[in-house]
Structures are given as C-alpha cells and as structure tokens.
Motif scaffolding. Structure first.
Motif, PDB file in Angstrom:
ATOM      1  N   MET A  49      -8.964  17.764 -39.125  1.00  0.00           N
ATOM      2  CA  MET A  49      -9.195  18.270 -37.788  1.00  0.00           C
ATOM      3  C   MET A  49      -8.269  19.443 -37.500  1.00  0.00           C
ATOM      4  SD  MET A  49      -9.988  14.975 -35.376  1.00  0.00           S
ATOM      5  CE  MET A  49     -11.514  14.089 -35.600  1.00  0.00           C
ATOM      6  N   GLN A  50      -8.774  20.442 -36.785  1.00  0.00           N
ATOM      7  CA  GLN A  50      -8.007  21.649 -36.537  1.00  0.00           C
ATOM      8  C   GLN A  50      -7.637  21.817 -35.067  1.00  0.00           C
ATOM      9  OE1 GLN A  50     -10.527  24.724 -38.121  1.00  0.00           O
ATOM     10  NE2 GLN A  50     -10.020  24.249 -40.233  1.00  0.00           N
ATOM     11  N   LYS A  51      -8.528  21.406 -34.160  1.00  0.00           N
ATOM     12  CA  LYS A  51      -8.217  21.487 -32.743  1.00  0.00           C
ATOM     13  C   LYS A  51      -7.402  20.263 -32.346  1.00  0.00           C
ATOM     14  CE  LYS A  51     -12.794  23.468 -31.785  1.00  0.00           C
ATOM     15  NZ  LYS A  51     -14.074  23.248 -31.039  1.00  0.00           N
ATOM     16  N   LYS A  52      -6.950  20.245 -31.091  1.00  0.00           N
ATOM     17  CA  LYS A  52      -6.358  19.027 -30.564  1.00  0.00           C
ATOM     18  C   LYS A  52      -7.419  17.933 -30.610  1.00  0.00           C
ATOM     19  CE  LYS A  52      -3.353  21.392 -27.240  1.00  0.00           C
ATOM     20  NZ  LYS A  52      -3.076  21.608 -25.791  1.00  0.00           N
TER      21      LYS A  52
ATOM     22  N   THR B  63      -5.544  -6.642 -33.745  1.00  0.00           N
ATOM     23  CA  THR B  63      -5.422  -6.345 -35.175  1.00  0.00           C
ATOM     24  C   THR B  63      -6.357  -5.205 -35.580  1.00  0.00           C
ATOM     25  OG1 THR B  63      -7.008  -8.129 -35.618  1.00  0.00           O
ATOM     26  CG2 THR B  63      -4.654  -8.654 -35.805  1.00  0.00           C
ATOM     27  N   GLU B  64      -7.573  -5.179 -34.999  1.00  0.00           N
ATOM     28  CA  GLU B  64      -8.510  -4.096 -35.310  1.00  0.00           C
ATOM     29  C   GLU B  64      -8.016  -2.779 -34.736  1.00  0.00           C
ATOM     30  OE1 GLU B  64     -12.661  -4.660 -34.663  1.00  0.00           O
ATOM     31  OE2 GLU B  64     -12.661  -6.743 -35.372  1.00  0.00           O
ATOM     32  N   VAL B  65      -7.481  -2.829 -33.523  1.00  0.00           N
ATOM     33  CA  VAL B  65      -6.954  -1.614 -32.900  1.00  0.00           C
ATOM     34  C   VAL B  65      -5.791  -1.060 -33.714  1.00  0.00           C
ATOM     35  CG1 VAL B  65      -5.759  -0.696 -30.876  1.00  0.00           C
ATOM     36  CG2 VAL B  65      -7.709  -2.230 -30.580  1.00  0.00           C
ATOM     37  N   LYS B  66      -4.892  -1.929 -34.127  1.00  0.00           N
ATOM     38  CA  LYS B  66      -3.734  -1.482 -34.893  1.00  0.00           C
ATOM     39  C   LYS B  66      -4.148  -0.835 -36.210  1.00  0.00           C
ATOM     40  CE  LYS B  66       0.660  -3.039 -36.866  1.00  0.00           C
ATOM     41  NZ  LYS B  66       1.604  -4.186 -37.042  1.00  0.00           N
TER      42      LYS B  66
ATOM     43  N   GLN C  94      -3.524   3.190 -36.906  1.00  0.00           N
ATOM     44  CA  GLN C  94      -2.675   3.656 -37.995  1.00  0.00           C
ATOM     45  C   GLN C  94      -3.444   4.601 -38.920  1.00  0.00           C
ATOM     46  OE1 GLN C  94       0.661   3.131 -38.083  1.00  0.00           O
ATOM     47  NE2 GLN C  94       0.213   2.210 -36.102  1.00  0.00           N
ATOM     48  N   GLN C  95      -4.726   4.291 -39.142  1.00  0.00           N
ATOM     49  CA  GLN C  95      -5.562   5.175 -39.963  1.00  0.00           C
ATOM     50  C   GLN C  95      -5.710   6.548 -39.311  1.00  0.00           C
ATOM     51  OE1 GLN C  95      -9.464   3.587 -40.878  1.00  0.00           O
ATOM     52  NE2 GLN C  95     -10.267   5.587 -41.467  1.00  0.00           N
ATOM     53  N   LEU C  96      -5.956   6.559 -38.009  1.00  0.00           N
ATOM     54  CA  LEU C  96      -6.141   7.821 -37.292  1.00  0.00           C
ATOM     55  C   LEU C  96      -4.850   8.638 -37.262  1.00  0.00           C
ATOM     56  CD1 LEU C  96      -8.316   6.593 -34.277  1.00  0.00           C
ATOM     57  CD2 LEU C  96      -9.080   7.776 -36.343  1.00  0.00           C
ATOM     58  N   LEU C  97      -3.736   7.969 -37.053  1.00  0.00           N
ATOM     59  CA  LEU C  97      -2.450   8.678 -37.026  1.00  0.00           C
ATOM     60  C   LEU C  97      -2.139   9.285 -38.384  1.00  0.00           C
ATOM     61  CD1 LEU C  97      -0.328   6.185 -34.881  1.00  0.00           C
ATOM     62  CD2 LEU C  97      -1.087   8.481 -34.204  1.00  0.00           C
ATOM     63  N   THR C  98      -2.476   8.556 -39.432  1.00  0.00           N
ATOM     64  CA  THR C  98      -2.238   9.077 -40.784  1.00  0.00           C
ATOM     65  C   THR C  98      -3.121  10.276 -41.085  1.00  0.00           C
ATOM     66  OG1 THR C  98      -1.618   6.867 -41.595  1.00  0.00           O
ATOM     67  CG2 THR C  98      -2.301   8.495 -43.235  1.00  0.00           C
ATOM     68  N   GLU C  99      -4.386  10.211 -40.664  1.00  0.00           N
ATOM     69  CA  GLU C  99      -5.336  11.280 -40.973  1.00  0.00           C
ATOM     70  C   GLU C  99      -5.202  12.482 -40.060  1.00  0.00           C
ATOM     71  OE1 GLU C  99      -9.379  10.009 -41.279  1.00  0.00           O
ATOM     72  OE2 GLU C  99      -8.893   8.236 -42.469  1.00  0.00           O
ATOM     73  N   TYR C 100      -4.954  12.239 -38.779  1.00  0.00           N
ATOM     74  CA  TYR C 100      -5.016  13.335 -37.812  1.00  0.00           C
ATOM     75  C   TYR C 100      -3.713  13.636 -37.089  1.00  0.00           C
ATOM     76  CZ  TYR C 100      -9.931  11.931 -38.325  1.00  0.00           C
ATOM     77  OH  TYR C 100     -11.162  11.585 -38.817  1.00  0.00           O
TER      78      TYR C 100
ATOM     79  N   LEU D 108       0.734   5.701 -28.035  1.00  0.00           N
ATOM     80  CA  LEU D 108       1.692   6.369 -27.144  1.00  0.00           C
ATOM     81  C   LEU D 108       2.977   6.832 -27.833  1.00  0.00           C
ATOM     82  CD1 LEU D 108       1.775   4.772 -23.581  1.00  0.00           C
ATOM     83  CD2 LEU D 108       1.673   7.191 -24.180  1.00  0.00           C
ATOM     84  N   PRO D 109       3.578   6.034 -28.714  1.00  0.00           N
ATOM     85  CA  PRO D 109       4.815   6.503 -29.342  1.00  0.00           C
ATOM     86  C   PRO D 109       4.672   7.854 -30.025  1.00  0.00           C
ATOM     87  CG  PRO D 109       4.553   4.156 -29.721  1.00  0.00           C
ATOM     88  CD  PRO D 109       3.273   4.626 -29.094  1.00  0.00           C
ATOM     89  N   SER D 110       3.557   8.080 -30.712  1.00  0.00           N
ATOM     90  CA  SER D 110       3.359   9.366 -31.383  1.00  0.00           C
ATOM     91  C   SER D 110       3.166  10.488 -30.365  1.00  0.00           C
ATOM     92  CB  SER D 110       2.144   9.299 -32.314  1.00  0.00           C
ATOM     93  OG  SER D 110       0.937   9.127 -31.575  1.00  0.00           O
ATOM     94  N   MET D 111       2.525  10.192 -29.243  1.00  0.00           N
ATOM     95  CA  MET D 111       2.346  11.194 -28.195  1.00  0.00           C
ATOM     96  C   MET D 111       3.682  11.522 -27.530  1.00  0.00           C
ATOM     97  SD  MET D 111      -1.189   9.639 -26.569  1.00  0.00           S
ATOM     98  CE  MET D 111      -1.435  10.915 -25.331  1.00  0.00           C
ATOM     99  N   MET D 112       4.514  10.502 -27.354  1.00  0.00           N
ATOM    100  CA  MET D 112       5.843  10.722 -26.769  1.00  0.00           C
ATOM    101  C   MET D 112       6.700  11.579 -27.693  1.00  0.00           C
ATOM    102  SD  MET D 112       6.196   6.794 -25.422  1.00  0.00           S
ATOM    103  CE  MET D 112       7.942   6.813 -25.028  1.00  0.00           C
TER     104      MET D 112
END
Length: 244
Positions: free
Chosen positions: A1-4, A65-68, A72-78, A123-127
């Motif tokens: 992904m390139q945009k926000k 558990t599904e959300v986590k 984590q997958q999304l944070l790793t990829e994007y 939120l932690p990554s956004m903070m």
C-alpha cells in the motif's frame, strides 16, 4: 500500500460498502467481513474495476483472538493505520424483558466489544506514529429510544461514551476520535417495504426521506480526514432532523 490506509470493519454491504467505495478514492482501504463472502468478493471486484486499492479479510470482531491475528498481519504488511472506522454492527430487536441472553451477548460483542478489541491492537502503533483518526458508526438510537431496541441502543450509546473518553486519552498523540449517528438509511430492507410502510417511516423524519449510505460515507470522510482536524470527542448526527 502506498497511500495512508484505513480499516473499515463490517465493510461488505450497506453503509460499510459505501464507506469502502467512497474512502478508497483517497485512501488504501482494508475492510472486514464475517459471513458475507459473496458480497465481499463482489465489492472487491467492483473496486478493482475502478483501480481502487482495497483488500478484504474475514474476521469475527467479537472474537479477540481473530482480531489479534488479523491486526498483527495488517501491521506487519502495511504498518500503522491512519484511521479506523468501527462500522460492524447487528440488531437483535426484542422487548427487554424477553431478550434472549445469547442475543444480548452476541450484539454487545459485535457492536461494542469489537471496538475495544480492535483499538487495543491498533492504537499503540497509531500512538507511536503520532497521528490518526477513529470514527465510530453509532446510531440515532443512542439518543432516541425505540421499543424493542434496548440492547442495540445500549451498544450504540456505549460508543458515544467510549469516544468522548478515548478522545481525551489519545489527543496528546494527535489522534482524534469521533462518532457518526445515522438515522434511517436506505437499505435492502427498506427498499423491500411497501409504499405505505415507507411513507410511515418518512412521516417521522422532518426532511421526509430516508438517508443514503453515500451521505453517511461523506460525513465519515469528513471526520476521518484533515478537514475536521480540530474536532474530537464529538458526535455528528445524520438523521434528517428526526432527533431535533
């Protein structure tokens, strides 16, 4: 992904699909769906045909558990998201003293607990990023009572309290938190109603019409974006004057 990039929960149909299509003009969008695979695939095909960068993932937001795992997958990829739009929601209408306990718990899990689960993961990554925006799709039912909707109204009113307090907690990290409160919006259910039933619905709305999903999307785009950069902890009511 390139945009926000932003996350839209419950994005496969209705207001959620309108949010995905509208916001994908400006952002890369990831949406979740629970049991609407065919609708999710159709939406993805529509977005690809328009060269919009949209991805969809199955996830039951009521299950931490599904959300986590997906978070984590999304944070790793994007990386850290720019925004989260908490849209996933269900109704389980019943008179309060007859409400099935399982229906109550399922509704609260989907409409309210999922907001907590997603926020805790993202939120932690956004903070750390030092910027971001969260929009919760609440409902005018949070302000105006409806017979048979005690559970739904409680969950949507809970969003308002969450937004006000969370806005104060994360403001120092340049993260804003707001709510959109739609009233009666055109959906598959309303389009299948008779003219008489639709007229009865509209008679309680000062503007004498139902709202459109794209109008909710436009209001949400305003709150998620920089145009509302000095707005946080607030509720934007979009109900044609019904709660006036």
């Amino acid at each position: 992904m390139q945009k926000k990039w932003i996350l839209v929960t419950g994005g496969s149909r209705g207001i959620g699909a309108a949010l995905v299509q509208y916001l994908a003009r400006e952002y890369d969008v990831v949406f979740t769906w629970k049991d609407q695979q065919s609708r999710a695939e159709s939406l993805l095909n529509e977005c690809r045909a328009l060269s919009l960068n949209v991805s969809g993932y199955r996830c039951d937001g009521s299950k931490p558990t599904e959300v986590k795992a997906l978070a984590q997958q999304l944070l790793t990829e994007y990386g850290a998201p720019f925004g989260i739009i908490h849209n996933a929601g269900i109704t389980r209408d019943a008179l309060h003293f007859k409400q099935d306990i399982n229906d109550w718990e399922t509704l609260i899990g989907t409409n309210l607990n999922a907001v907590f689960y997603w926020n805790q993961q993202l939120l932690p990554s956004m903070m750390e990023q030092g910027s971001g925006s969260i929009v919760m799709i609440s409902s005018v039912s949070a302000l105006k009572g409806n017979i048979g909707q005690v559970a739904y109204s409680a969950s949507k009113a809970g969003m308002l309290g969450m937004a006000r307090s969370l806005a104060r907690e994360v403001a120092r990290f340049n993260i804003r938190v707001n709510c959109v409160l739609p009233g009666l919006i055109e959906t598959e259910m309303t389009t299948q109603m008779s003219d008489h039933e639709q007229k009865a619905l509209k008679s309680n709305i000062p503007l004498r019409r139902l709202g459109r999903a794209d109008e909710v999307a436009q209001a949400t785009a305003y709150l998620i974006g920089e145009a509302s950069s000095y707005m946080t902890g607030q509720s934007l009511v979009l109900d044609g004057g019904m709660s006036a």
